[in-house]
Design an enzyme around this catalytic site. Structure first.
Site, PDB file in Angstrom:
ATOM      1  N   ASP A 101     -25.397  19.291  55.832  1.00 34.66           N
ATOM      2  CA  ASP A 101     -25.761  17.928  56.237  1.00 34.66           C
ATOM      3  C   ASP A 101     -24.837  16.964  55.487  1.00 34.66           C
ATOM      4  O   ASP A 101     -23.703  16.753  55.887  1.00 34.66           O
ATOM      5  CB  ASP A 101     -27.249  17.758  55.881  1.00 34.66           C
ATOM      6  CG  ASP A 101     -27.846  16.439  56.295  1.00 34.66           C
ATOM      7  OD1 ASP A 101     -27.632  15.442  55.588  1.00 34.66           O
ATOM      8  OD2 ASP A 101     -28.549  16.389  57.320  1.00 34.66           O
ATOM      9  N   GLY A 121     -34.022  28.393  53.768  1.00 35.71           N
ATOM     10  CA  GLY A 121     -33.727  28.083  55.169  1.00 35.71           C
ATOM     11  C   GLY A 121     -32.842  29.081  55.895  1.00 35.71           C
ATOM     12  O   GLY A 121     -32.925  29.213  57.110  1.00 35.71           O
ATOM     13  N   ASP A 138     -27.874  27.750  55.825  1.00 34.17           N
ATOM     14  CA  ASP A 138     -28.471  27.427  57.127  1.00 34.17           C
ATOM     15  C   ASP A 138     -27.779  26.241  57.790  1.00 34.17           C
ATOM     16  O   ASP A 138     -27.408  26.296  58.959  1.00 34.17           O
ATOM     17  CB  ASP A 138     -29.988  27.177  56.996  1.00 34.17           C
ATOM     18  CG  ASP A 138     -30.347  26.140  55.937  1.00 34.17           C
ATOM     19  OD1 ASP A 138     -29.433  25.609  55.269  1.00 34.17           O
ATOM     20  OD2 ASP A 138     -31.549  25.865  55.758  1.00 34.17           O
TER      21      ASP A 138
END
Ligand code: 5GP
Ligand code: MG
Length: 195
Positions: A122, A63, A119
């Site tokens: 979360d 990513g 990237d």
């Protein structure tokens, strides 16, 4: 009045710039130029912090590939860069179990200042797992640079050292990020449209 027009056209642009990936629809969220401005800012911070060090940059695939390329170009110096790959996501949700697909070798990190290039953070499970592992392997210092950060989704004790843009807890694609391997090549960032 002008501001009203601006807001209206902004909303219109975003709702018109939509993409479809498999069964999901996404709308424009962060244009490329905002992403690049954020990366330029963190490149300045990193350059300053690393000026007396010999850091090992670790780009986290897949990513972060666009972030890695843009950031390293902005750093524009004689830096060492390698890559690693971990997996924790399936579809639009984090699974919590981390797989090491392309791990780092302990001899690469021993005694080094390691700067991870990620990237998006979360839940934070992936990066806290990786940072702890690198410390166990003898890294002198482990820093984390993330292009995007979802503070409301964080589920562990993790504080990225360099943050590009903080975003709400929404699923996004583009600028390297995928939905089931689709959408990585878009220059702008899109967020999922929940119907
Ligand atoms: P974490 O372990 O922090 O929950 O998840 C980290 C990884 O999940 C990121 O490196 C990224 O690959 C993936 N991820 C987290 N949020 C998103 C998102 O909104 N969109 C996409 N495409 N991937 C995400
Ligand atoms: Mg990632």
């Amino acid at each position: 009045m002008n501001l009203l027009y601006l807001c209206f056209f902004n909303l219109l642009e975003r709702s018109m710039k939509r993409i479809r990936l498999k069964d999901k629809e996404f709308e424009l969220f962060i244009p490329e130029k905002e992403v690049l401005a954020a990366i330029e800012r963190i490149a300045g911070e990193i350059k300053e912090d690393m000026k007396d060090k010999n850091p090992l940059f670790v780009g986290v695939l897949n990513g972060a590939f666009m972030f890695i390329a843009d950031l390293m170009r902005m750093l524009d110096g004689s830096y060492e860069l390698t890559f690693a790959r971990y997996s924790s996501y399936k579809g639009t949700a984090s699974t919590g179990t981390i797989q090491e697909i392309l791990p780092l070798h302990p001899t690469d990190v021993e005694g080094r200042t390691v700067v991870l290039l990620e990237d998006i953070v979360d839940s934070g499970f992936t990066m806290s797992y990786v940072m702890n592992k690198l410390r166990e392997q003898g890294a002198a210092e482990v820093k984390l640079a993330t292009m995007l950060f979802k503070p409301a989704a964080l589920k562990c004790d993790l504080k990225p050292d360099y943050i590009g843009i903080k975003i709400p807890n929404e699923f996004i694609v583009g600028y390297g990020l995928d939905y089931d391997e689709m959408g990585r090549a878009y220059r702008d960032i899109y967020k999922i449209v929940n119907n």
